[in-house]
Write a protein that holds these residues in place. Structure first.
Motif, PDB file in Angstrom:
ATOM      1  N   LYS A 190       0.840  -1.216   0.000  1.00 18.44           N
ATOM      2  CA  LYS A 190       0.000   0.000   0.000  1.00 18.44           C
ATOM      3  C   LYS A 190       0.865   1.252   0.000  1.00 18.44           C
ATOM      4  O   LYS A 190       0.532   2.251  -0.633  1.00 18.44           O
ATOM      5  N   VAL A 233       2.338   1.092 -11.605  1.00 13.58           N
ATOM      6  CA  VAL A 233       1.090   1.226 -10.843  1.00 13.58           C
ATOM      7  C   VAL A 233       0.160   0.070 -11.227  1.00 13.58           C
ATOM      8  O   VAL A 233      -0.405  -0.618 -10.371  1.00 13.58           O
ATOM      9  N   ALA A 289      -6.815  -3.327  -4.198  1.00  9.96           N
ATOM     10  CA  ALA A 289      -5.705  -2.367  -4.307  1.00  9.96           C
ATOM     11  C   ALA A 289      -6.048  -1.114  -3.512  1.00  9.96           C
ATOM     12  O   ALA A 289      -7.078  -0.490  -3.742  1.00  9.96           O
ATOM     13  N   TYR A 306       2.413   1.626  -3.448  1.00 12.98           N
ATOM     14  CA  TYR A 306       1.333   1.946  -4.392  1.00 12.98           C
ATOM     15  C   TYR A 306       1.038   3.448  -4.316  1.00 12.98           C
ATOM     16  O   TYR A 306       0.915   4.121  -5.336  1.00 12.98           O
ATOM     17  N   ALA A 318      -4.150   2.442  -1.386  1.00 13.07           N
ATOM     18  CA  ALA A 318      -2.928   3.214  -1.153  1.00 13.07           C
ATOM     19  C   ALA A 318      -2.921   3.765   0.268  1.00 13.07           C
ATOM     20  O   ALA A 318      -3.960   4.126   0.813  1.00 13.07           O
ATOM     21  N   LEU A 343       1.343  -3.192  -9.781  1.00 10.99           N
ATOM     22  CA  LEU A 343       1.000  -3.334  -8.348  1.00 10.99           C
ATOM     23  C   LEU A 343      -0.465  -3.752  -8.193  1.00 10.99           C
ATOM     24  O   LEU A 343      -0.792  -4.543  -7.301  1.00 10.99           O
ATOM     25  N   GLU A 344      -1.316  -3.248  -9.067  1.00 10.34           N
ATOM     26  CA  GLU A 344      -2.729  -3.659  -9.009  1.00 10.34           C
ATOM     27  C   GLU A 344      -2.850  -5.161  -9.292  1.00 10.34           C
ATOM     28  O   GLU A 344      -3.648  -5.855  -8.672  1.00 10.34           O
TER      29      GLU A 344
END
Ligand SMILES: [Fe+2]
Length: 172
Positions: free
Chosen positions: A22, A62, A76, A25, A78, A65-66
């Motif tokens: 997180k 990005v 997902a 992200y 942040a 990461l999802e």
């Protein structure tokens, strides 16, 4: 930081892992806004191009990461990364403190960007390892891909500084 009580060590470790995801992200999303500004502030075309290319890469990171969150069955989300916010704040100060159109500005931008890259390299290195330890090979592979991109960006910035900027900046 208050944490819910977990019954096994692995659950706590997974929580630490997800918290780290997180954090990075948030950091990557924040960077997509900042890299454009850093690119526009650069003097040399070579450095501008490097920032533009890394912006495209960061947008992909990005998305990657999802995919990692998805591989873990997590939504997902942040969480504000204080460290990245501080590094970006420092980059803003360096831009303010150096002259527009100078190569000293580029030296400062490279220094700031490399601090960002090193934070990311440290983060992705840990996260990639934790993904493996916790038994998420797909997530580990995705995190490794980003780790390699960050290392390449860091090397590219060193090369630009050493081959075309540092020496010329000396005579300003
Ligand atoms: Fe990144």
């Amino acid at each position: 930081m208050a944490k819910s009580k977990e019954t096994s060590n692995e659950s706590e470790l997974k929580e630490l892992f997800v918290d780290g995801l997180k954090d990075i992200y948030w950091a990557e999303k924040h960077l997509t806004k900042e890299l454009a500004k850093m690119g526009k502030s650069a003097t040399s075309q070579q450095l501008r191009t490097a920032f533009e290319q890394h912006l495209t890469e960061t947008e992909n990171q990005v998305g990657r990461l999802e995919q990692v969150f998805e591989a873990l069955g997590e939504k997902a989300s942040a969480k504000k990364c204080e460290a990245m916010e501080g590094l970006i704040e420092e980059a803003h100060e360096l831009i303010e403190d150096t002259k527009d159109g100078s190569l000293t500005r580029d030296v400062a931008l490279i220094a700031a960007a490399q601090k960002v890259e090193h934070y990311e390299i440290a983060s992705y290195g840990t996260l990639r390892t934790l993904a493996g330890v916790l038994g998420f090979p797909e997530a580990a592979k995705l995190l490794e891909q980003t780790l390699e991109e960050e290392k390449k960006t860091d090397s590219l910035l060193t090369r630009i500084a050493e081959t075309s900027i540092n020496e010329s900046a000396k005579s300003e």
